[in-house]
Write an enzyme that holds these catalytic residues in place. Structure first.
Site, PDB file in Angstrom:
ATOM      1  N   PRO A 234     -23.749 -30.367  45.093  1.00  0.00           N
ATOM      2  CA  PRO A 234     -23.017 -29.222  45.636  1.00  0.00           C
ATOM      3  C   PRO A 234     -21.924 -28.767  44.664  1.00  0.00           C
ATOM      4  CG  PRO A 234     -22.316 -31.226  46.724  1.00  0.00           C
ATOM      5  CD  PRO A 234     -23.431 -31.623  45.806  1.00  0.00           C
ATOM      6  N   ASP A 409     -18.515 -31.456  41.221  1.00  0.00           N
ATOM      7  CA  ASP A 409     -19.368 -32.032  42.256  1.00  0.00           C
ATOM      8  C   ASP A 409     -18.498 -32.281  43.483  1.00  0.00           C
ATOM      9  OD1 ASP A 409     -20.958 -33.561  43.941  1.00  0.00           O
ATOM     10  OD2 ASP A 409     -21.736 -34.857  42.350  1.00  0.00           O
ATOM     11  N   HIS A 410     -18.755 -31.499  44.547  1.00  0.00           N
ATOM     12  CA  HIS A 410     -17.890 -31.580  45.727  1.00  0.00           C
ATOM     13  C   HIS A 410     -18.023 -32.915  46.448  1.00  0.00           C
ATOM     14  CE1 HIS A 410     -15.117 -30.009  48.516  1.00  0.00           C
ATOM     15  NE2 HIS A 410     -15.485 -28.743  48.471  1.00  0.00           N
ATOM     16  N   ARG A 411     -19.068 -33.683  46.185  1.00  0.00           N
ATOM     17  CA  ARG A 411     -19.184 -35.003  46.787  1.00  0.00           C
ATOM     18  C   ARG A 411     -18.166 -35.971  46.206  1.00  0.00           C
ATOM     19  NH1 ARG A 411     -25.359 -36.037  45.328  1.00  0.00           N
ATOM     20  NH2 ARG A 411     -24.393 -35.513  43.321  1.00  0.00           N
TER      21      ARG A 411
END
Length: 437
Positions: A234, A409-411
């Site tokens: 994401p 990376d939004h994670r």
């Protein structure tokens, strides 16, 4: 026995579609991979390929029919010596057909020996297999859920079940089920789209001049990794403009003093150092994604994209925060030279938590880079260009401005944390003397 051709699921979420156009007619001979029809989903019109060979005996659903449910028989395929008389009657369009009466339903002849129902995978998802493959698997006692399909989009076809050994696949099921907890994340992973097949694309360009370029191992790896990255990571993007005038002046001063040593520092060398120090200043952003957890790194291991013929490498400068700018410059030159000669060892381009991709030397003002997994972020660097700026006192001036985009990376990194990391990079580049402290 005639084989029913079923309405395909052309996407993981497709439940029904429109049979837009038939590309074959009754009596046509088809082979695996031949185009049968154009199917409209809610997002696109896609081509549907044959997975078995035979003769089109009957077309059951007319073109233009809307709302055709997935797994509904749309045509009948006949093997050699089979007759179309044994095939079921064509079906009218669902939207126009009248509801059958209970009497008609009771009198309708039951289809002879239907293909076994589509099996379910271990995660409950549907296993894609041709009707003929399902029948052969049922006769041989094979578990289709344990087989890997070689047909379009991983569909199990006749050849896959004929080559499988009876009892081999089911026997493997208990062993595979033992580490259930460890395998759960992999089972839940959605299938990645692969796009149209090579044959489909080549048919699109029949009659046009082209050169077919075979993929080498590097290009295959790049394609697979970046496709997976763009589909599974994401991404979000943070953009800043950085004033480079202080850096350019400082760089010129250092280069004049290092000239006798044969050292010439580039702007990219300062960017590497700035990113390495920023990862130390914002340690929570110095992290990578590891499937079901994050790994927070202690050192700043910074990867830098290097373009080579036919692809790219991302050699990693390890412990970059502890090295001088001149040491980073020398190491980067060595790694880049060996990367272009394809002489890097795996440990020299694997690892790192952060990457830099600089296209400024090609005149690119700004761009968005794709994260190289398992990295948490990548900085896309554009060219430094003269631009009008508003100074602190409100006056209009001219400054050398470089646009950068941080892909995150939004994670691993949330928005505020990514903003802190980018601010630290900006501070280092706009105050370069402090990087030597």
């Amino acid at each position: 026995m005639p084989t029913e051709i079923l309405m395909p699921a052309l996407s993981p979420t497709m439940e029904e579609g429109t049979l837009a156009k038939w590309l074959v007619k009754e009596g046509d001979t088809v082979s695996s991979g031949d185009l049968l029809a154009e199917i409209e989903t809610d997002k696109a019109t896609m081509e549907f390929e044959a997975v078995d060979e035979g003769v089109i005996g009957k077309i059951l659903v007319a073109e233009g029919t809307e709302g055709v449910k997935v797994n509904t028989p749309i045509a009948v395929l006949l093997a050699e010596g089979e007759s179309a008389d044994a095939a079921p009657a064509p079906k009218a369009a669902p939207a126009k057909a009248e509801a059958p009466s209970p009497v008609a339903k009771a009198e309708a002849p039951a289809p002879a020996a239907p293909a076994p129902a589509a099996p379910k995978a271990a995660d409950g998802g549907r296993v894609f297999a041709s009707p003929l493959a399902r029948r052969i698997a049922a006769d041989k006692g094979l578990d289709l859920a344990a087989l890997k399909g070689s047909g379009p989009h991983g569909r199990i076809v006749k050849a896959d079940v004929e080559s499988a050994q009876p009892g081999a696949a089911p026997a493997a099921a208990p062993a595979a089920a033992t580490p259930a907890k460890a395998e759960a994340p992999a089972a839940a992973k959605p299938a990645l789209a692969t796009g149209p097949s090579a044959d489909t694309v080549m048919r699109m360009y029949e009659g046009r001049a082209f050169e077919e370029v075979k993929l080498d191992g590097m290009r295959k790896t790049i394609a697979a990794r970046l496709t997976e990255a763009k589909q599974s990571i994401p991404h979000f993007y943070l953009r800043r403009d950085i004033k480079l005038d202080a850096l350019m002046a400082f760089r010129a001063e250092l280069n004049s003093k290092l000239e006798k040593r044969g050292v010439k520092l580039s702007v990219n060398d300062f960017i590497i150092k700035a990113c390495a120090l920023a990862l130390q200043a914002v340690p929570d952003a110095n992290a990578v994604w590891a499937g079901d957890r994050m790994l927070k790194l202690k050192p700043s291991d910074v990867a830098v994209a290097v373009a080579i013929e036919g692809g790219l490498f991302t050699p990693v400068l390890k412990d970059a925060h502890m090295k001088s700018i001149s040491a980073l410059s020398a190491e980067m030159k060595d790694l880049a030279a060996r990367a272009r000669d394809r002489k890097l060892a795996p440990h020299e381009y694997q690892g790192g938590s952060f990457a830099i991709s600089n296209l400024g030397m090609f005149g690119i003002d700004n761009f968005d880079a794709v994260i190289n997994p398992p990295h948490g972020a990548i900085l896309a660097v554009g060219a430094g260009v003269k631009k009008p700026v508003v100074e602190a006192d409100g006056s209009i001036g001219v400054a050398t401005v470089m646009s950068v985009t941080l892909s995150v990376d939004h994670r691993v990194i949330d928005g505020a944390l990514g903003a802190q990391l980018l601010q630290a990079i900006v501070d280092n580049l706009e105050n370069p003397v402090a990087m030597l402290a």
